[in-house]
Write an enzyme that holds these catalytic residues in place. Structure first.
Site, mmCIF file in Angstrom:
data_model
loop_
_atom_site.group_PDB
_atom_site.id
_atom_site.type_symbol
_atom_site.label_atom_id
_atom_site.label_comp_id
_atom_site.label_asym_id
_atom_site.label_seq_id
_atom_site.Cartn_x
_atom_site.Cartn_y
_atom_site.Cartn_z
ATOM 1 N N SER A 13 46.713 43.260 30.800
ATOM 2 C CA SER A 13 47.660 42.856 29.751
ATOM 3 C C SER A 13 47.417 43.624 28.449
ATOM 4 O O SER A 13 48.362 43.925 27.709
ATOM 5 C CB SER A 13 47.624 41.348 29.518
ATOM 6 O OG SER A 13 46.448 40.955 28.850
ATOM 7 N N ASN A 14 46.148 43.949 28.148
ATOM 8 C CA ASN A 14 45.900 44.762 26.949
ATOM 9 C C ASN A 14 46.434 46.175 27.132
ATOM 10 O O ASN A 14 47.006 46.753 26.200
ATOM 11 C CB ASN A 14 44.402 44.795 26.612
ATOM 12 C CG ASN A 14 43.969 43.571 25.834
ATOM 13 O OD1 ASN A 14 44.281 43.453 24.652
ATOM 14 N ND2 ASN A 14 43.298 42.644 26.493
ATOM 15 N N MET A 89 35.315 46.125 33.590
ATOM 16 C CA MET A 89 34.197 45.223 33.882
ATOM 17 C C MET A 89 32.928 45.949 34.329
ATOM 18 O O MET A 89 32.133 45.403 35.086
ATOM 19 C CB MET A 89 34.630 44.205 34.965
ATOM 20 C CG MET A 89 35.858 43.417 34.591
ATOM 21 S SD MET A 89 35.691 42.551 33.016
ATOM 22 C CE MET A 89 34.678 41.183 33.546
ATOM 23 N N ARG A 90 32.749 47.175 33.866
ATOM 24 C CA ARG A 90 31.514 47.901 34.176
ATOM 25 C C ARG A 90 30.859 48.335 32.877
ATOM 26 O O ARG A 90 31.551 48.655 31.913
ATOM 27 C CB ARG A 90 31.826 49.172 34.990
ATOM 28 C CG ARG A 90 32.234 48.945 36.421
ATOM 29 C CD ARG A 90 31.042 48.700 37.326
ATOM 30 N NE ARG A 90 30.027 49.735 37.267
ATOM 31 C CZ ARG A 90 29.481 50.319 38.327
ATOM 32 N NH1 ARG A 90 29.874 50.001 39.532
ATOM 33 N NH2 ARG A 90 28.534 51.232 38.185
ATOM 34 N N ASN A 106 36.175 49.088 22.731
ATOM 35 C CA ASN A 106 36.290 47.973 23.668
ATOM 36 C C ASN A 106 36.916 46.793 22.941
ATOM 37 O O ASN A 106 36.779 46.663 21.722
ATOM 38 C CB ASN A 106 34.899 47.569 24.185
ATOM 39 C CG ASN A 106 34.970 46.438 25.193
ATOM 40 O OD1 ASN A 106 35.832 46.449 26.088
ATOM 41 N ND2 ASN A 106 34.091 45.462 25.079
ATOM 42 N N HIS A 108 36.860 42.591 23.058
ATOM 43 C CA HIS A 108 36.035 41.508 23.598
ATOM 44 C C HIS A 108 36.581 40.175 23.087
ATOM 45 O O HIS A 108 36.863 40.040 21.888
ATOM 46 C CB HIS A 108 34.581 41.705 23.135
ATOM 47 C CG HIS A 108 33.669 40.651 23.656
ATOM 48 N ND1 HIS A 108 33.188 40.656 24.949
ATOM 49 C CD2 HIS A 108 33.180 39.528 23.081
ATOM 50 C CE1 HIS A 108 32.435 39.589 25.132
ATOM 51 N NE2 HIS A 108 32.407 38.880 24.017
HETATM 52 C C1 GRF Z 1 40.482 40.435 27.848
HETATM 53 O O1 GRF Z 1 40.249 39.113 27.467
HETATM 54 C C2 GRF Z 1 39.518 41.359 27.159
HETATM 55 O O2 GRF Z 1 39.172 40.935 25.878
HETATM 56 C C3 GRF Z 1 38.315 41.298 28.065
HETATM 57 O O3 GRF Z 1 38.843 41.248 29.359
HETATM 58 C C4 GRF Z 1 40.146 40.674 29.318
HETATM 59 C C5 GRF Z 1 41.061 41.675 29.944
HETATM 60 O O4 GRF Z 1 42.368 41.193 30.093
HETATM 61 N N1 GRF Z 1 37.449 42.420 27.827
HETATM 62 P P1 GRF Z 1 43.535 42.201 30.489
HETATM 63 O O5 GRF Z 1 43.099 42.882 31.794
HETATM 64 O O6 GRF Z 1 43.712 43.177 29.370
HETATM 65 O O7 GRF Z 1 44.729 41.320 30.703
#
Ligand code: GRF
Length: 206
Positions: A13-14, A89-90, A106, A108
């Site tokens: 989503s980001n 996630m790495r 990043n 967070h």
């Molecule tokens: C988000 O909450 C981001 O802050 C964290 O992982 C999540 C990723 O969500 N690092 P998306 O894949 O961007 O929807």
């Protein structure tokens, strides 16, 4: 035009928020590639919808440094100015950190330095904080420790679950990540110790 690469592992989503801001002219940048370490990532579908080059580099069974070297080599021909981790996630290994010093961001979902790591919305609820939020920071060798570029706060409500809090934070993530990317691409900041300080040019540009 400055070029960015986005690294994601899942939902994306980001990544989508960044891609939409680029497409709609709110973020002046070109997304040179999406890199996923998980071939099942939904982010791949978003890349297809937006016509963005997608590179799938599975990380399963590959150690951090070897994986970072793979990503570095895949990105080298694309000449990107900035790497944006978006739900990646790495841990980022040394070869990529060395190739892009203070050029990896990043996002967070907590107000760092509170609650680094994983499952942080539940941790915020369990701790009893009244505000949480999100942080965009430069990536260094630590876990969620690099200099902070932007933060936004949201209230933690008495009846929040990890899911409802995550959703409230995500709205802010989608807003501040593109703003932070724009600032970093503009170059109108300096880093003093841990502090990322806007310079006059950025203030003038609003
Ligand atoms: C988000 O909450 C981001 O802050 C964290 O992982 C999540 C990723 O969500 N690092 P998306 O894949 O961007 O929807």
């Amino acid at each position: 035009m400055k070029r960015i690469a986005v690294l994601a592992s899942g939902r994306g989503s980001n990544f989508e928020a960044i891609a939409r801001n680029v497409r709609e002219g709110r973020l002046e940048a070109e997304i040179a590639a999406l890199v996923v370490n998980n071939p099942e990532a939904r982010a791949l579908e978003i890349a297809r919808d937006y016509g963005i080059r997608a590179i799938s580099l599975p990380s399963k069974g590959v150690d951090s440094d070897a994986y970072a070297a793979m990503v570095r080599d895949a990105l080298a021909p694309l000449h990107v100015d900035l790497i944006c981790l978006a739900g990646f996630m790495r841990r980022v290994g040394a070869p990529l950190l060395e190739a892009y010093p203070m050029r990896i961001l990043n996002i967070h979902p907590s107000l760092l330095p509170s609650f680094p790591g994983l499952n942080v919305q539940q941790q915020a609820i369990d701790y009893g904080v009244k505000y949480s939020g999100c942080t965009v920071h430069f990536v260094d060798a630590g876990l969620d420790t690099g200099p902070i570029v932007a933060q936004a706060a949201v209230p933690v409500l008495d009846d929040d679950t990890a899911e409802t809090l995550a959703a409230r934070i995500l709205v802010e993530e989608h807003r501040i990540y593109s703003e932070a990317i724009a600032l970093v691409l503009s170059g109108a900041y300096r880093i003093e110790g841990r502090r990322v300080i806007r310079t006059r040019a950025a203030e003038a540009a609003g």
